[in-house]
Design an enzyme around this catalytic site. Structure first.
Site, PDB file in Angstrom:
ATOM      1  N   SER A  85     -42.123  25.027  26.338  1.00 34.88           N
ATOM      2  CA  SER A  85     -42.590  24.779  27.710  1.00 34.88           C
ATOM      3  C   SER A  85     -42.364  25.900  28.718  1.00 34.88           C
ATOM      4  O   SER A  85     -42.895  25.835  29.824  1.00 34.88           O
ATOM      5  CB  SER A  85     -41.971  23.499  28.250  1.00 34.88           C
ATOM      6  OG  SER A  85     -42.654  22.407  27.704  1.00 34.88           O
ATOM      7  N   LYS A 114     -38.454  24.164  38.507  1.00 32.12           N
ATOM      8  CA  LYS A 114     -39.186  23.089  37.821  1.00 32.12           C
ATOM      9  C   LYS A 114     -38.587  21.744  38.217  1.00 32.12           C
ATOM     10  O   LYS A 114     -37.359  21.615  38.326  1.00 32.12           O
ATOM     11  CB  LYS A 114     -39.092  23.313  36.309  1.00 32.12           C
ATOM     12  CG  LYS A 114     -40.014  22.431  35.469  1.00 32.12           C
ATOM     13  CD  LYS A 114     -39.889  22.811  33.991  1.00 32.12           C
ATOM     14  CE  LYS A 114     -40.743  21.940  33.082  1.00 32.12           C
ATOM     15  NZ  LYS A 114     -40.564  22.284  31.649  1.00 32.12           N
ATOM     16  N   SER A 118     -45.043  22.320  29.131  1.00 30.92           N
ATOM     17  CA  SER A 118     -44.978  21.464  30.299  1.00 30.92           C
ATOM     18  C   SER A 118     -44.730  22.231  31.600  1.00 30.92           C
ATOM     19  O   SER A 118     -45.053  21.752  32.669  1.00 30.92           O
ATOM     20  CB  SER A 118     -43.865  20.421  30.132  1.00 30.92           C
ATOM     21  OG  SER A 118     -42.593  21.065  30.107  1.00 30.92           O
TER      22      SER A 118
HETATM   23  N1  GLN Z   1     -45.476  20.891  24.234  1.00 32.08           N
HETATM   24  C1  GLN Z   1     -44.224  20.480  23.656  1.00 32.08           C
HETATM   25  C2  GLN Z   1     -44.102  18.972  23.735  1.00 32.08           C
HETATM   26  O1  GLN Z   1     -45.006  18.361  24.169  1.00 32.08           O
HETATM   27  C3  GLN Z   1     -43.081  21.172  24.305  1.00 32.08           C
HETATM   28  C4  GLN Z   1     -42.530  20.522  25.522  1.00 32.08           C
HETATM   29  C5  GLN Z   1     -41.348  21.230  26.111  1.00 32.08           C
HETATM   30  O2  GLN Z   1     -40.971  22.318  25.690  1.00 32.08           O
HETATM   31  N2  GLN Z   1     -40.739  20.592  27.073  1.00 32.08           N
HETATM   32  O3  GLN Z   1     -43.131  18.401  23.362  1.00 32.08           O
END
Ligand code: GLN
Length: 506
Positions: free
Chosen positions: A180, A81, A156
């Site tokens: 994410s 990532k 994400s």
């Molecule tokens: N969807 C969550 C957010 O927008 C989780 C993001 C993540 O785990 N990096 O914060």
């Protein structure tokens, strides 16, 4: 042959390389070819490092030929990532502010990958700085879900999940601050694990919410995720929250799940607030019920438990996380990293900083910095940040209470299957709220695994399992047992059901 190489699991590929049936160069090249063929349509990658990956692969082949014993995944390519630092390889966190930044160092997990001989084939797409749930907030365009290119792969870490689902890489690394790794796994029919907080070093992971962030594996099988976790996990002095724990072999734990009777007598709790019929799509609920039924058939005892404080977890997260974001992202100041907007008219350093941050950050990142700064400001601190911290403690206690009665918790990973582009960006509250199933585990630091539980309307559904902190191995055992049972039951794996991507189509 090439197709077979990209369809194999990481465990199978490693075994074939060790046995001399194929080489790391052949396996890596097969995945690079696959990327060439389909990534125009999927856009899982922000950067493909063909040259670097083939060089690493050749080195592994040389060392194996010389009779060296390497790691259990030696020779198997991995995608990383793009919010994880890779020395000399552009790392942007999908933000304009870091465009062109080549880190002078490797993240701890990347050092581990290099030592294990897993060629890094590229950097995967994400929502900018991991803030989002669909990859639509990437500054470089979204990733498409390989199951249906008109839908998002979640986020994400949508890039890592899509790369694995589209057979562009057998395994990948993600980060999970509020879901994410797990939610994209759910939406792409893959496996994703958020390890216990502190189990994997965060050194070199571009910080979002430091008390929540955790690096973890993405894969197509539970065993592959466990093998990757074995490589990246363990103590690292450079991360002050790194746990000083003797971890068992997660791969052995996953293999134990393949033994008959592995989950007999296991006490499984279903948190009412996470599995409630009202908040889940009917197809998700149906697949979840079926997974519970399978667990029962395997000899587990299922009980529903009340976890009232989980209802406040999303609200607490969306105060604590932005508070940490506002402080972590202060380092992108136009001086130390990446972009600098230095218009002739800029009068002083503040003007340059503010012009740089205005141009370099996207709307969602700015929104969270503003929200976090406000939540931390004098006069509001107790009302917002302080209250959210109290809720966090209550959520932690809720987990403790639950785990005094059951061995694992089970819930859907995501209340919905993959959604269409644009569907949620207009309604951010809905987007934020959709994280209610994954956020409690981050607030308390417990490990959580997502694995495919079946399909609803032809799209993947994920099952989430949670265990007490440091009991990551238990999740691999239970996950592997369920994975095997569900596959046997349907007579085919989800992978076999994966639609063939139209080559290069967009
Ligand atoms: N969807 C969550 C957010 O927008 C989780 C993001 C993540 O785990 N990096 O914060």
């Amino acid at each position: 042959m090439t197709e077979q190489l990209t369809r194999s699991s990481a465990a199978e590929l490693a075994a074939a390389i060790r046995a001399g049936d194929t080489t790391s160069v052949a396996v890596t090249q097969a995945h690079l070819d696959r990327i060439d063929a389909v990534d125009g349509a999927v856009h899982a990658f922000l950067k493909v490092d063909a040259e670097g990956a083939l060089e690493q692969a050749a080195e592994v082949d040389r060392r194996l030929a010389a009779g060296e014993t390497l790691s259990p995944l030696a020779g198997v390519p991995v995608a990383v990532k793009d919010n994880i630092a890779t020395r000399g390889l552009e790392t942007t966190a999908a933000s304009r502010i870091l465009e062109g930044w080549k880190p002078p160092y490797d993240a701890h997990v990347v050092e581990q990958l290099r030592a294990a001989g897993t060629p890094i084939i590229g950097k995967t797409n994400l929502d900018e700085f991991a803030m989002g749930g669909s990859t639509e907030f990437s500054a470089y365009g979204p990733t498409h879900n390989p199951w249906d290119l008109d839908r998002t792969p979640g986020g994400s870490g949508g890039g890592s999940a899509a790369a694995v689902a589209a057979f562009e890489s057998p395994i990948a690394l993600g980060t999970d601050t509020g879901g994410s790794i797990r939610q994209p796994a759910s939406l792409t029919g893959t496996v994703g694990m958020k390890p216990t907080y502190g189990s994997v070093s965060r050194y070199g992971a571009l910080a979002m919410g430091s008390s929540l962030d955790q690096i973890g594996p993405a894969a197509r099988t539970v065993l592959d995720a466990a093998l990757l976790h074995d490589i990246i996990g363990g103590r690292d002095q450079r991360d002050q929250t790194s746990l000083n724990t003797e971890w068992p072999s997660f791969a052995d734990a996953a293999r134990a799940g393949h033994e008959p009777g592995a989950v007999k007598g296991l006490r499984v709790g279903v948190p009412k607030q996470l599995a409630d019929a009202e908040s889940c799509e009917p197809g998700v609920r149906e697949s979840f019920e079926k997974a519970l039924e399978t667990l029962r058939e395997l000899g587990a005892e299922i009980s529903w438990i009340d976890t009232a404080t989980f209802e406040y977890a999303v609200a607490a997260y969306y105060l604590l996380m932005p508070a940490e974001v506002s402080s972590n992202l202060a380092r992108y100041d136009s001086v130390r990293y990446g972009l600098r907007v230095d218009d002739a008219g800029a009068a002083n350093v503040e003007a340059v900083m503010s012009a740089t941050r205005a141009a370099g950050f996207g709307d969602e990142v700015k929104r969270r910095i503003l929200l976090g700064t406000y939540a931390l400001s004098a006069g509001y601190y107790d009302a917002y940040y302080g209250s959210a911290q109290k809720v966090r403690t209550l959520v932690q206690r809720e987990f403790e209470r639950a785990f005094s009665e059951v061995d694992v918790l089970a819930a859907p990973t995501s209340p919905s299957v993959a959604f269409r582009f644009g569907e949620r960006v207009e309604d951010l509250t809905a987007m934020y709220y959709a994280d209610f199933t994954t956020i409690p585990a981050n607030l308390s630091g417990v490990p959580a695994l997502s694995l495919p539980s079946g399909l609803a309307d032809g799209l993947p559904v994920g099952l989430q399992l949670m265990a007490p902190a440091r009991e990551d191995a238990r999740l691999y055992t239970v996950g592997a047992a369920i994975e095997r049972a569900l596959d046997t039951e349907r007579g085919s794996t989800l992978l076999a059901a994966a639609p063939e991507l139209k080559e290069g189509a967009r």
